[in-house]
Design an enzyme around this catalytic site. Structure first.
Site, PDB file in Angstrom:
ATOM      1  N   ASP A  29       0.889  -1.081   0.135  1.00  0.00           N
ATOM      2  CA  ASP A  29       0.044   0.101   0.058  1.00  0.00           C
ATOM      3  C   ASP A  29       0.989   1.196   0.034  1.00  0.00           C
ATOM      4  OD1 ASP A  29      -2.337   1.730   0.022  1.00  0.00           O
ATOM      5  OD2 ASP A  29      -2.736   0.949   2.132  1.00  0.00           O
TER       6      ASP A  29
ATOM      7  N   ASP B 273      -3.224   2.561  -5.970  1.00  0.00           N
ATOM      8  CA  ASP B 273      -1.901   2.686  -4.869  1.00  0.00           C
ATOM      9  C   ASP B 273      -1.891   1.257  -3.920  1.00  0.00           C
ATOM     10  OD1 ASP B 273      -4.308   3.076  -3.738  1.00  0.00           O
ATOM     11  OD2 ASP B 273      -3.430   5.038  -2.423  1.00  0.00           O
ATOM     12  N   GLU B 274      -2.424   0.155  -4.171  1.00  0.00           N
ATOM     13  CA  GLU B 274      -2.975  -0.790  -3.667  1.00  0.00           C
ATOM     14  C   GLU B 274      -2.931  -2.241  -4.372  1.00  0.00           C
ATOM     15  OE1 GLU B 274      -5.810  -1.752   0.001  1.00  0.00           O
ATOM     16  OE2 GLU B 274      -6.243   0.007  -1.187  1.00  0.00           O
TER      17      GLU B 274
END
Lengths: 383, 357
Positions: free
Chosen positions: B8, B103-104
């Site tokens: 993350d 973003d993960e």
């Protein structure tokens, strides 16, 4: 009335029993609500030992040699007996049935095993298929099945498409399979002219099983449809395969085969397959798109075909091969898997790819014979 | 046992802004629409979070909490680029990468561990690589399952690395609030609290029946997750399911030319995003939020998949007309397109139907 109790007693060679169990084992039901279908039938018949298994879609029977001391029949768990017999040394096996307890005793070398069985009378009867019979060359039949069976549908939303359409007319047998995206048609000569036209749909799975059996078959194969066309039987040497036919009407595929083309490239099958395989490595990430372009050479120079694929943000590949090109330059994209499937069943030599546009079906046919044609729909891509 | 990393990026949008503009480094940065336009916070740097600024908070409130915060308008195209570079590094480690957002992602590194690599070292190397190549910091949770990995990655943010060893999952989870579990939202949380269940440990000790009663049909699954049992595999390349655009108005609107212009604009945005994703949509849905926050959605299926702004606008207009707004005050309008088909390459069909005349 007293039921006759037969204490079957037979002797055979381990290798024969192992081979027979291996053959019929493919028809054993894997998951079934009818427990006896996971058994194999072992019975004496006309001085030989008959082995049989069925999953109710197909049935396989096989006869092996042996000494029959007492006639009888029993069914035993197929997997268990096959695994056991396969592990035994190549020696004689004595099989003895205790009819009351339905226990089959197997004695071989150092081993003595007992397997609990179920009554042979409860085994689903394997239909005797009688009707019009056609004789076929085993090797050619095997090649023909290989060339069409992969085009049959694997999902059963349209059941007829999970089968291979067989048409007998005159002295020609035509096999066709199609899944909505591609079509494969192969014709072969019958040994004898048929009295009348017949059409049936055989499950592709049954033909794949037949193909496996044809591998080591040299004698001709007899194909029989029953009168009301619900079953087909293929008789090989010492082996019979019976399959339920698929009921329904196969699509009239003749109109799917383009009669004309705008561009045509002839290439070596082996090179084309090789380049398609390489391109497919790069096409894995992008729905399998393999792009093909080809154009004729300047003057006397040979034409060229390009087979390429790209993986977004990862990389790309382009392979070039010499091609004999007629007509306009052409580009078309295919699912790499589909292309590999068809090129892999062509036995070397040269192949023609005919196109009429990037969104029109492509036609692939071997150059050296007229008996096979494959039609495959392209993928619509942005060029 | 699988080894799964939940990776993350820390305060992703804000970090990208700080990366691109050195003047923003070390300062509280808030990414989002402007405060006078009812904008909300899309991301806040850790400096801003220290003041209580959170994602999805109205911008006006964020700027009251942190008076010297620097507000930056989002640059989604740039975030997309940065995300792509980070995902390239993920995929260089393993093909089994399941993106959850820009973003993960989950990464299945079971193969590396089976080859003798240490799970902690794999994650540490990945963090170093991401920092070296992109300048962004990554927090990682490493565990035997997705849900435990996801909880672990959040524990030591920013720049965190938490490894939960095999067998230690249940003790690791036990003291955490149930809210930390996937699938437990505020409403479920409330219901559980009423039943006296506050920690994941409490939930773990529930019997099947109680879990079903409290949590509904997925109850047993959620309870198993509380026990550290979660066998969902990492599914690479999750397909994009929908593309949408929505606008919160600067002031409440009634149906009229202004709303229709926003509709047109939204349709164009969605069409552009579809094109970007290389997709065509089969269904179009609109979303309307009234001044009292009640929200309605209406959807329709297109005759054929499309990525044309005109088609999407026409379908949306019909849906909006059906709503009979009658002068109602609205605060938000959005268009969402779903059932996407790939334009990058769709397999042509040789024939359809039964081919008979």
């Amino acid at each position: 009335m007293v039921t006759q109790v037969n204490a079957m007693k037979v002797t055979c060679l381990q290798e024969n029993l192992a081979r027979g169990l291996g053959i019929v084992g493919r028809a054993v039901a894997l998951r079934s609500t009818l427990p006896i279908t996971s058994n194999v039938l072992i019975a004496t018949e006309h001085g030989r030992i008959k082995l049989a298994a069925t999953n109710l879609d197909i049935a396989l029977s096989c006869w092996i040699g042996g000494q029959i001391e007492d006639e009888g029949a029993i069914t035993v768990p197929a997997r268990l007996i096959a695994d056991f017999v396969n592990s035994l040394p190549q020696e004689k096996i004595d099989l003895t049935l205790s009819p009351r307890s339905k226990q089959l005793k197997l004695v071989c070398a150092r081993n003595e095993a007992t397997i609990g069985g179920m009554d042979a009378d409860d085994f689903p009867p394997i239909p005797a298929v009688e009707g019009d019979t056609y004789e076929l060359d085993a090797k050619i039949l095997r090649e023909a099945i290989t060339q069409v069976v992969f085009s049959a549908a694997t999902d059963d939303s349209r059941p007829v498409l999970t089968g291979v359409d067989l048409v007998v007319e005159g002295d020609v047998l035509t096999l066709a399979a199609a899944d909505g995206f591609r079509l494969a048609v192969r014709t072969l000569k019958l040994k004898k002219k048929a009295a009348e036209k017949q059409e049936v749909i055989v499950p592709a799975k049954a033909l794949s099983e037949l193909n496996r059996l044809l591998q080591d078959q040299e004698d001709p194969v007899a194909m029989t449809f029953n009168a009301n066309k619900t079953q087909v039987m293929f008789r090989l040497k010492d082996i019979e395969l019976v399959a339920q036919l698929i009921q329904g009407t196969f699509p009239d595929y003749s109109r799917l085969i383009p009669k004309e083309w705008g561009s045509r490239a002839v290439v070596e099958v082996r090179d084309f397959l090789q380049e398609t395989k390489i391109a497919s490595i790069f096409a894995r990430d992008g729905s399998g798109i393999v792009r093909i372009t080809f154009e004729g050479g300047e003057g006397a120079a040979p034409g060229q075909m390009t087979v390429s694929a790209r993986a977004e943000e990862i990389g790309d590949n382009e392979g070039k091969l010499d091609a004999q090109v007629e007509g306009e330059a052409s580009k078309i994209a295919f699912n790499g898997r589909y292309l590999q499937d068809v090129l892999a069943v062509l036995d070397g030599g040269r192949v023609a790819l005919e196109t009429t546009g990037p969104s029109q079906p492509g036609v692939i046919k071997p150059l050296d014979n007229e008996d096979y044609v494959h039609v495959v729909m392209p993928m619509f891509v942005q060029w | 046992m699988p080894t799964i990393i939940h990776a993350d990026l820390d305060a992703f949008y804000a970090s990208v802004e700080q990366l691109d503009d050195p003047r923003l480094r070390g300062k509280p940065v808030v990414v989002g629409g402007s405060a006078d336009g009812r904008g909300v916070v899309a991301a806040a740097s850790y400096e801003a979070r220290a003041f209580g600024v959170r994602s999805a908070m109205p911008m006006a409130r964020a700027l009251r909490l942190c008076l010297h915060a620097v507000r930056v308008s989002p640059r989604f195209a740039r975030y997309g680029e940065c995300s792509a570079s980070v995902f390239r590094l993920f995929r260089a480690l393993t093909p089994l990468v399941e993106p959850l957002s820009l973003d993960e992602a989950f990464l299945d590194v079971t193969g590396w561990v089976e080859d003798g690599a240490s799970p902690r070292q794999i994650a540490a190397d990945l963090k170093d690589e991401v920092r070296a190549q992109t300048g962004l910091t990554l927090s990682c949770g490493v565990a035997t399952s997705k849900s435990v990995a996801k909880i672990a990655s959040d524990l030591e943010k920013p720049d965190g690395l938490v490894v939960v060893a095999q067998g230690a999952e249940r003790t690791f989870l036990a003291p955490m609030p149930v809210r930390a579990l996937w699938g437990v939202g505020p409403k479920t949380d409330e219901g559980l609290a009423q039943a006296g269940i506050r920690t994941i440990g409490d939930l773990a000790s529930c019997a099947d029946g109680q879990a079903l009663r409290l949590l509904g049909t997925h109850g047993v699954g959620i309870r198993d997750m509380a026990r550290g049992i979660d066998q969902r595999p990492v599914v690479p390349e999750r397909e994009r399911k929908s593309v949408g655009a929505e606008t919160t108005f600067a002031h409440d609107l009634v149906d009229g030319p202004e709303l229709r212009a926003i509709l047109r604009q939204s349709a164009e945005t969605v069409a552009r995003r579809l094109e970007h994703a290389g997709a065509r949509a089969s269904t179009v849905a609109i979303k309307v939020r009234y001044a009292d926050f009640t929200t309605v959605t209406r959807q329709t299926t297109l005759a054929a998949p499309s990525s044309s702004a005109n088609t999407i606008a026409t379908a949306s207009t019909e849906l909006l007309d059906q709503l009979a707004l009658d002068g109602a005050q609205l605060r938000l309008f959005g268009i969402q397109c779903s059932k996407l088909v790939d334009t990058a390459g769709s397999q042509g069909v040789l024939w359809e139907g039964d081919l008979r005349d």
